[in-house]
Design a protein around this motif. Structure first.
Motif, short mmCIF file in Angstrom:
data_model
loop_
_atom_site.label_atom_id
_atom_site.label_comp_id
_atom_site.label_asym_id
_atom_site.label_seq_id
_atom_site.Cartn_x
_atom_site.Cartn_y
_atom_site.Cartn_z
N LYS A 234 0.92 -1.25 0.01
CA LYS A 234 -0.03 -0.18 -0.05
C LYS A 234 0.98 1.32 0.09
CE LYS A 234 -3.82 -2.12 2.64
NZ LYS A 234 -4.80 -1.80 3.73
N ILE A 235 0.36 2.39 -0.91
CA ILE A 235 0.93 3.54 -0.70
C ILE A 235 0.05 4.41 -0.08
CG2 ILE A 235 1.95 5.38 -2.01
CD1 ILE A 235 2.69 3.56 -4.18
N LEU A 236 0.74 4.97 1.13
CA LEU A 236 -0.11 5.72 2.07
C LEU A 236 0.22 7.23 2.18
CD1 LEU A 236 -0.15 3.31 5.16
CD2 LEU A 236 -1.88 3.49 3.26
N ALA A 237 -0.63 8.60 2.07
CA ALA A 237 -0.24 9.86 2.24
C ALA A 237 -1.12 10.26 3.41
CB ALA A 237 -0.66 10.42 0.93
N GLY A 238 -0.48 11.35 3.95
CA GLY A 238 -1.28 12.19 5.13
C GLY A 238 -0.62 13.65 4.87
N THR A 239 -1.02 14.53 6.01
CA THR A 239 -0.49 15.44 6.18
C THR A 239 0.35 15.79 7.47
OG1 THR A 239 -2.47 16.42 7.17
CG2 THR A 239 -2.36 16.63 4.68
N THR A 240 1.26 16.32 7.35
CA THR A 240 2.04 16.51 8.67
C THR A 240 1.39 17.61 9.46
OG1 THR A 240 3.73 18.22 7.71
CG2 THR A 240 4.25 15.85 7.64
N SER A 241 1.24 17.56 10.96
CA SER A 241 0.82 18.46 11.69
C SER A 241 1.58 19.79 11.88
CB SER A 241 0.38 17.73 12.94
OG SER A 241 -0.21 16.75 12.86
#
Length: 140
Positions: A16-23
């Motif tokens: 899986k390739i996952l993405a998010g935003t840093t806080s």
């Protein structure tokens, strides 16, 4: 691994390739070694011997690069990812063509979840880099 606009961190777990935003945090802290010898005449010498980096990630989504779509991970998928304890490849930075990004390996150091009265849960992952951060140029 490419990036989809709206995310500034991408990491890979199994297939899986996952993405998010840093806080709004991505910390790079120099490791400083201090020494004091007789020859220094009381003056402390300091040298940078490496770097630590840590960051928080929110809004983790699974990416489908072919379709350029993102799907929200459910709570159990995220907890399983944390409990696996495996190092993950990551890329931090802007996805604009020609911008500089940093890549390396990371581990998830903590999982935090909060729920409101309506039963809506939010979660955050705290991560630490476990390798040297390397530069790479973004290409669209």
């Amino acid at each position: 691994m490419s990036q989809i606009n709206g995310y500034n961190i991408v990491f890979k777990a199994s297939d899986k390739i996952l993405a998010g935003t840093t806080s709004n945090t991505f910390n790079i802290t120099p490791k400083v070694k201090e020494s004091l010898t007789k020859e220094d005449l009381g003056t402390t010498n300091k040298a940078v011997t490496g770097y630590d980096s840590d960051f928080s990630v929110e809004g983790v989504m699974e990416l489908n690069e072919t379709e350029q779509k993102a799907t929200r991970l459910d709570r159990e998928d995220i907890i399983d990812l944390v409990l696996a304890g495996k190092p993950l490849d990551f890329i931090y930075g802007d996805s604009a063509e020609g911008s500089t990004r940093r890549k390396g390996k990371m581990i998830i150091t903590s999982y935090s979840e909060s729920t409101n009265a309506d039963g809506e849960a939010t979660y955050s992952l705290s991560c630490s880099s476990i390798s040297k951060l390397e530069k790479e140029s973004a290409s669209v």
